[in-house]
Design an enzyme around this catalytic site. Structure first.
Site, short mmCIF file in Angstrom:
data_model
loop_
_atom_site.label_atom_id
_atom_site.label_comp_id
_atom_site.label_asym_id
_atom_site.label_seq_id
_atom_site.Cartn_x
_atom_site.Cartn_y
_atom_site.Cartn_z
CG ASN A 15 -0.77 22.23 -14.00
OD1 ASN A 15 -0.06 21.49 -14.69
ND2 ASN A 15 -1.87 22.79 -14.46
NE ARG A 62 -3.57 19.09 -15.77
CZ ARG A 62 -3.50 19.82 -16.86
NH1 ARG A 62 -2.78 20.91 -16.89
NH2 ARG A 62 -4.16 19.47 -17.93
CG HIS A 106 -9.60 19.51 -20.47
ND1 HIS A 106 -10.01 19.74 -21.77
CD2 HIS A 106 -8.54 20.31 -20.28
CE1 HIS A 106 -9.22 20.63 -22.34
NE2 HIS A 106 -8.32 20.99 -21.44
NE ARG A 161 -3.86 21.58 -27.90
CZ ARG A 161 -4.29 21.32 -26.67
NH1 ARG A 161 -5.16 20.36 -26.46
NH2 ARG A 161 -3.83 22.01 -25.66
CD GLU A 198 -8.56 21.97 -15.04
OE1 GLU A 198 -8.12 20.93 -15.54
OE2 GLU A 198 -8.45 23.09 -15.58
#
Ligand code: ADP
Length: 398
Positions: free
Chosen positions: A7, A91, A180, A241, A385
């Site tokens: 990743n 990823r 996601h 965010r 993940e």
């Protein structure tokens, strides 16, 4: 077969080596401050001690070289040679409309990923650098790209179109993509497994609540809506965010604060969310929870607003699917914060949800937290993940 999961961010790189057959993690780690002074690699074999080594990493190729060195090192390594790594799963953040599934990486695929760079200018170029570095160092090893957006490609048009001139969709592919996806897919499948039901017959809402946060509605094994949009800025209130806001706020703040659009966007991405709402107390829910428990307004308003937004989306997605069988909480906050889960479920009684307060008072465990007679099951399912990427990679290369 051992699968190396990568990743790759702009200055960091997380990795895990996973045995695809047993699904056990063999080693994991992280390279930080790549291209910046003070770079270091953190490496930990499963069951072994964590090593932190400060060493120069001028670029990602050097970082991957160090990762491969650590994995094959005589003393602390976990494989004898690179030949024991059967494939690499990368990823990739944005696959646009081109990738509805994971794919073996070829030169054409790399070009197609590059074509999505405008949609994720911070992430995709970094992901591509990681792929390039791995291909240089392991030219014979198959590589697979696993996209954050792919799982959401099944959304119907009414869910992914914005109320904007249609030509923006046609010319620039402005639409909802969602992110996601690997986590939403992993957690929703796991929920069906745990409940002993067929994935294809279920209506599931997944609340992925981490630093970045998003919700998805998964009906009959397919994503039908999700809260993040063209970029990961839309939807829930996140660590830093803003999530959903009235778009006019951008112009209004630009004028009031004498800022450019870019500067306001930086505020929305980096200085908003629970960090901004708590008046810079913290983006970390552990700090916010302390403040909430002390009865301070900063903690109270922030955790309430965050949970309220989650609850609103759950209600919306129950409407989208005309019902819901299970609601799953995952990621840092979803797995570890009983307070948030409680506040979210407080207003969902009308759906037939009853939370078992005692069971809910747990952190980080895979668990059903609704009462046995709750019509809708509420579950905590820690996301994984890396394992999901390893599974996808193995399925394509075996
Ligand atoms: P990211 O999106 O960066 O992967 P995470 O999923 O790690 O984010 O979520 C980070 C959030 O999860 C933080 O707000 C943190 O407070 C919360 N969190 C993580 N671990 C714990 C824990 N053990 N107890 C309480 N909160 C936690």
């Amino acid at each position: 077969m051992n699968i190396l999961v990568i990743n790759c961010g702009s200055s960091s790189l997380k990795f895990q080596l996973i045995d695809a057959q047993t699904e056990q993690m063999i080693a994991k780690g992280l390279c930080e401050r790549i291209g910046i002074e003070g770079s270091q690699i953190v490496y930990q074999p499963a069951g072994g001690t964590k090593e932190e080594t400060v060493t120069p990493m001028p670029d990602h190729t050097k970082a991957i070289e160090l990762v491969l060195e650590a994995l094959t090192n005589e003393k602390t390594g976990v494989v004898k040679s690179l030949e024991e790594i059967g494939a690499v799963g990368h990823r990739i953040v944005h696959g646009g409309e081109k990738f509805a599934a994971s794919t073996i990486i070829t030169d054409e695929v790399i070009e197609a990923i590059k074509a999505c760079n405008d949609l994720a200018p911070l992430h995709n170029p970094a992901n591509l650098i990681g792929i390039d570095a791995c291909r240089k160092l392991m030219p014979k090893t198959p590589m697979v790209g696993v996209f954050d957006t792919a799982f959401h490609q099944t959304m119907p048009k009414e869910a992914y179109l914005y109320g904007l001139p249609y030509e923006y969709y046609e010319k620039y592919q402005v639409r909802r993509y969602g992110f996601h996806g690997t986590s939403h897919s992993y957690v929703s499948k796991r929920a069906a497994d745990l409940l002993g039901k067929k994935y294809e017959d279920m209506k599931i809402i997944v609340c992925h609540l981490g630093n970045g946060a998003s919700i998805s509605a998964v009906e009959n094994g397919k994503c039908v809506d999700t809260s993040m949009g063209l970029t990961p800025l839309e939807g829930l209130i996140m660590g830093t965010r803003s999530g959903d806001i009235d778009p006019s706020i951008v112009e209004y703040i630009a004028q009031k604060e004498n800022k450019s659009i870019e500067e306001v966007m930086t505020v929305l991405n980096k200085k908003s969310g629970v960090l901004g709402l708590s008046d810079n107390l913290s983006s970390d829910f552990r700090d916010l929870e302390k403040s909430y428990n002390a009865g301070e307004d900063r903690g109270l308003r922030t955790i309430r607003a965050f949970s309220y937004r989650v609850m609103k989306y759950v209600g919306a997605y129950a409407a989208v699917m005309n019902g819901v069988d299970a609601i799953c909480f995952t990621a840092g906050v979803g797995e570890n914060n009983p307070l948030v889960r409680d506040l979210v479920c407080e207003h969902l009684g009308y759906l037939g949800i009853t939370l078992d307060k005692e069971k809910n008072d747990t952190r980080g465990e895979e668990l059903e937290i609704s009462t046995p007679d709750s019509k809708v099951k509420v579950m905590v399912i820690p996301t994984n993940e890396e394992l999901a990427i390893a599974r996808e990679t193995f399925a394509l290369v075996q």
